[in-house]
Design an enzyme around this catalytic site. Structure first.
Site, PDB file in Angstrom:
ATOM      1  CB  CYS A 162      -0.964  -0.022   1.182  1.00  0.00           C
ATOM      2  SG  CYS A 162      -0.180   0.014   2.801  1.00  0.00           S
TER       3      CYS A 162
ATOM      4  CG  ASN B  68       4.564  -1.609   5.001  1.00  0.00           C
ATOM      5  OD1 ASN B  68       5.703  -1.911   5.348  1.00  0.00           O
ATOM      6  ND2 ASN B  68       3.594  -2.507   4.986  1.00  0.00           N
TER       7      ASN B  68
ATOM      8  CB  CYS C 286      -3.384   1.783   7.171  1.00  0.00           C
ATOM      9  SG  CYS C 286      -3.073   3.260   8.176  1.00  0.00           S
ATOM     10  NE  ARG C 287      -4.442   1.617   1.876  1.00  0.00           N
ATOM     11  CZ  ARG C 287      -4.276   2.306   0.772  1.00  0.00           C
ATOM     12  NH1 ARG C 287      -5.193   2.242  -0.178  1.00  0.00           N
ATOM     13  NH2 ARG C 287      -3.205   3.058   0.592  1.00  0.00           N
ATOM     14  CB  SER C 288       0.229  -3.519   2.795  1.00  0.00           C
ATOM     15  OG  SER C 288       1.132  -2.605   3.363  1.00  0.00           O
TER      16      SER C 288
ATOM     17  CG  ASP D  67      -5.088   6.017   2.602  1.00  0.00           C
ATOM     18  OD1 ASP D  67      -5.074   5.663   3.800  1.00  0.00           O
ATOM     19  OD2 ASP D  67      -4.265   6.779   2.088  1.00  0.00           O
TER      20      ASP D  67
HETATM   21  P1  4NP Z   1      -1.640   2.919   4.085  1.00  0.00           P
HETATM   22  O1  4NP Z   1      -2.232   4.292   4.661  1.00  0.00           O
HETATM   23  O2  4NP Z   1      -1.153   3.220   2.683  1.00  0.00           O
HETATM   24  O3  4NP Z   1      -2.828   1.997   4.086  1.00  0.00           O
HETATM   25  O4  4NP Z   1      -0.533   2.490   5.025  1.00  0.00           O
HETATM   26  C1  4NP Z   1      -1.523   5.491   4.712  1.00  0.00           C
HETATM   27  C2  4NP Z   1      -0.606   5.704   5.712  1.00  0.00           C
HETATM   28  C3  4NP Z   1       0.064   6.913   5.786  1.00  0.00           C
HETATM   29  C4  4NP Z   1      -0.189   7.902   4.859  1.00  0.00           C
HETATM   30  C5  4NP Z   1      -1.101   7.680   3.842  1.00  0.00           C
HETATM   31  C6  4NP Z   1      -1.765   6.474   3.766  1.00  0.00           C
HETATM   32  N1  4NP Z   1       0.476   9.160   4.949  1.00  0.00           N
HETATM   33  O5  4NP Z   1       0.115  10.084   4.191  1.00  0.00           O
HETATM   34  O6  4NP Z   1       1.399   9.304   5.783  1.00  0.00           O
END
Ligand code: 4NP
Length: 156
Positions: free
Chosen positions: A12, A15, A17-19, A127
């Protein structure tokens, strides 16, 4: 003889949240089926490298019986060799990895997690980072649905 574990990398943006949640949910579902897997997760970005998963994601996962132990790391081109399948959460992730791929074989390893959904018709895993608790719960809903489909695809 049992086949060697299939190697799957979930990807994702951050790295955190989702993955990492995908890794934890799919690990549990595969283990429940005694299906051998080698899993990891990575981010398109290095923004959160070295960090544990977001506490909101860990909490949402824990409520549903999953423990997330991942430490964030960025995707590396060598991951195309290290894994059999690379499963992304949205189209931006897909486009980024496709641009890094150097062969058709590498491109063919990239899948979208939403392609394995059967109970939901979403075309990506949204997200949850900038939203509320519900968004994290919904990510778990989608990942449980898609993980069942992913396992099915590996069994057939
Ligand atoms: P992820 O979510 O891609 O599911 O891990 C996010 C985590 C952090 C950010 C964006 C999405 N960020 O902008 O820091």
């Amino acid at each position: 003889m049992a086949h060697p574990p299939i190697r799957i990398l979930f990807v994702c943006l951050g790295n955190i949240c989702r993955s990492p949640a995908a890794e934890a949910v799919f690990q549990k579902i595969a283990s429940d089926y005694n299906f051998p897997v080698h899993l990891d997760s990575a981010g398109i970005s290095n923004w959160h490298a070295g960090e544990q998963a977001d506490p909101r994601m860990r909490k949402a996962a824990k409520k549903r019986g999953y423990e997330i132990h991942s430490i964030a790391r960025p995707f590396q081109p060598a991951d195309f060799d290290r894994f059999d399948q690379i499963i992304v959460m949205d189209d931006a992730n897909y486009d980024h990895l496709k641009a890094l791929a150097t062969t058709d074989e590498e491109i063919d390893k990239i899948y979208r997690m939403s392609d394995f959904l059967s109970e939901h018709s979403d075309d990506h895993i949204p997200d949850p980072y900038y939203g509320g608790e519900q968004g994290f719960d919904f990510v778990i809903d989608l990942l449980e649905d898609a993980s069942k489909g992913l396992l099915q695809s590996l069994l057939t």
